[in-house]
Design an enzyme around this catalytic site. Structure first.
Site, PDB file in Angstrom:
ATOM      1  N   GLY A  14       0.787  -1.236   0.000  1.00 58.65           N
ATOM      2  CA  GLY A  14       0.000   0.000   0.000  1.00 58.65           C
ATOM      3  C   GLY A  14       0.812   1.276   0.000  1.00 58.65           C
ATOM      4  N   ASN A  16       1.652   2.976  -2.646  1.00 54.77           N
ATOM      5  CA  ASN A  16       0.945   3.881  -3.571  1.00 54.77           C
ATOM      6  C   ASN A  16      -0.351   4.382  -2.950  1.00 54.77           C
ATOM      7  OD1 ASN A  16       2.254   4.136  -6.375  1.00 54.77           O
ATOM      8  ND2 ASN A  16       2.530   1.984  -5.839  1.00 54.77           N
ATOM      9  N   LEU A  94      -6.683 -10.187 -12.141  1.00 61.95           N
ATOM     10  CA  LEU A  94      -7.240  -9.730 -13.420  1.00 61.95           C
ATOM     11  C   LEU A  94      -8.713  -9.422 -13.206  1.00 61.95           C
ATOM     12  CD1 LEU A  94      -6.170 -11.892 -16.493  1.00 61.95           C
ATOM     13  CD2 LEU A  94      -5.948  -9.417 -16.176  1.00 61.95           C
ATOM     14  N   HIS A 111       1.770   0.151 -13.337  1.00 62.17           N
ATOM     15  CA  HIS A 111       2.536  -1.086 -13.546  1.00 62.17           C
ATOM     16  C   HIS A 111       4.024  -0.751 -13.528  1.00 62.17           C
ATOM     17  CE1 HIS A 111       3.274  -5.158 -14.916  1.00 62.17           C
ATOM     18  NE2 HIS A 111       4.164  -4.648 -15.750  1.00 62.17           N
TER      19      HIS A 111
HETATM   20  C1  GAR Z   1       3.603  -1.367  -7.350  1.00 61.92           C
HETATM   21  O1  GAR Z   1       4.969  -1.352  -7.697  1.00 61.92           O
HETATM   22  C2  GAR Z   1       2.749  -1.516  -8.589  1.00 61.92           C
HETATM   23  O2  GAR Z   1       3.307  -0.920  -9.726  1.00 61.92           O
HETATM   24  C3  GAR Z   1       2.707  -3.016  -8.731  1.00 61.92           C
HETATM   25  O3  GAR Z   1       2.567  -3.482  -7.426  1.00 61.92           O
HETATM   26  C4  GAR Z   1       3.267  -2.618  -6.545  1.00 61.92           C
HETATM   27  C5  GAR Z   1       2.403  -2.324  -5.348  1.00 61.92           C
HETATM   28  O4  GAR Z   1       3.134  -1.673  -4.361  1.00 61.92           O
HETATM   29  N1  GAR Z   1       1.632  -3.419  -9.572  1.00 61.92           N
HETATM   30  C6  GAR Z   1       1.711  -4.447 -10.428  1.00 61.92           C
HETATM   31  O5  GAR Z   1       2.689  -5.140 -10.554  1.00 61.92           O
HETATM   32  C7  GAR Z   1       0.454  -4.672 -11.244  1.00 61.92           C
HETATM   33  N2  GAR Z   1       0.720  -5.564 -12.328  1.00 61.92           N
HETATM   34  P1  GAR Z   1       2.392  -0.967  -3.150  1.00 61.92           P
HETATM   35  O6  GAR Z   1       1.440  -2.000  -2.551  1.00 61.92           O
HETATM   36  O7  GAR Z   1       3.479  -0.629  -2.181  1.00 61.92           O
HETATM   37  O8  GAR Z   1       1.666   0.232  -3.680  1.00 61.92           O
END
Ligand code: GAR
Length: 216
Positions: A14, A16, A94, A111
């Protein structure tokens, strides 16, 4: 009721999500986060939402007969809350047409690669294994495919010989946390236009009206 209403879907740490929450509380997001949807009730992102006082819709996919069944429940929740934009932030599932069609044009993902390179899982590991010297991040609309929707914004990250999965992941996360709240703020201001696969952003208005710059 806030004018631009956002739901975030997330399955993991989390970081982001937290960046979006902070941008919202600083008034930089241009909207409010009304809901966290998570398929991992134990994930750290859920605690972050609870600390921020954000409503959570938590579910266990295996308790439903199909993906469509749990997504139908989510769509009802989103409709009740009058959500304007769904922001996927590390949501590792998905989506089916139940959500993709109901929220077409109002559904975005981040991504950790320069799409169309390295879609799917473990994009950072894929880039390192392949040996590219440049990777990055992509924010895109979500369509029915795996990371195939129209591209909204990208930023590059150089890979050095000393990079490990950990150091590269750190650089990528840092960049994501800068870019994603900015992109969401463009949506809140109605600056993002989609025609076919072509995405345009009104850069002039963007510079005048938000703290975030549009450079693509
Ligand atoms: C992020 O790096 C995002 O880009 C990736 O998961 C991570 C989540 O981090 N998403 C994917 O790979 C989607 N295909 P977070 O939970 O610390 O935000």
């Amino acid at each position: 009721m806030s004018s631009f209403r956002i739901a975030v879907f997330a399955s993991g740490q989390g970081s982001n999500f937290q960046a979006l929450v902070e941008a919202a509380s600083n008034g930089k997001l241009g909207g409010s986060i009304e809901l966290l949807v998570s398929d991992k009730p134990q994930a750290p992102v859920v605690q972050k939402a609870q600390s921020a006082g954000i409503q959570c819709h938590l579910f266990q996919p295996k308790e439903y007969p199909s993906r469509e069944a749990y997504e139908q429940e989510i769509v009802e929740k989103l409709n009740n809350l009058k959500i304007d934009l769904i922001v996927l932030a590390g949501y590792m599932r998905l989506l089916t047409p139940v959500i993709v069609e109901a929220y077409a044009g109002r559904l975005i993902n981040i991504h950790p690669s320069l799409l169309p390179a390295f879609p799917g899982k473990n994009a950072i590991g894929q880039a390192l294994d392949y040996g590219v010297t440049l990777t990055g991040i992509t924010v895109h609309f979500v369509d029915g495919g795996m990371d195939t929707g129209p591209i909204i914004a990208q930023r590059a990250v150089e890979i050095s010989a000393s990079d490990t999965p950990e150091t590269l992941s750190e650089s990528i996360h840092e960049l994501e946390q800068q870019l994603y709240p900015g992109v969401v703020s463009w949506f809140a201001k109605g600056l993002v236009k989609l025609e076919g696969r072509k995405v345009t952003i009104d850069a002039k208005v963007c510079r005048e009206n938000t703290g975030f710059m549009s450079e693509n």
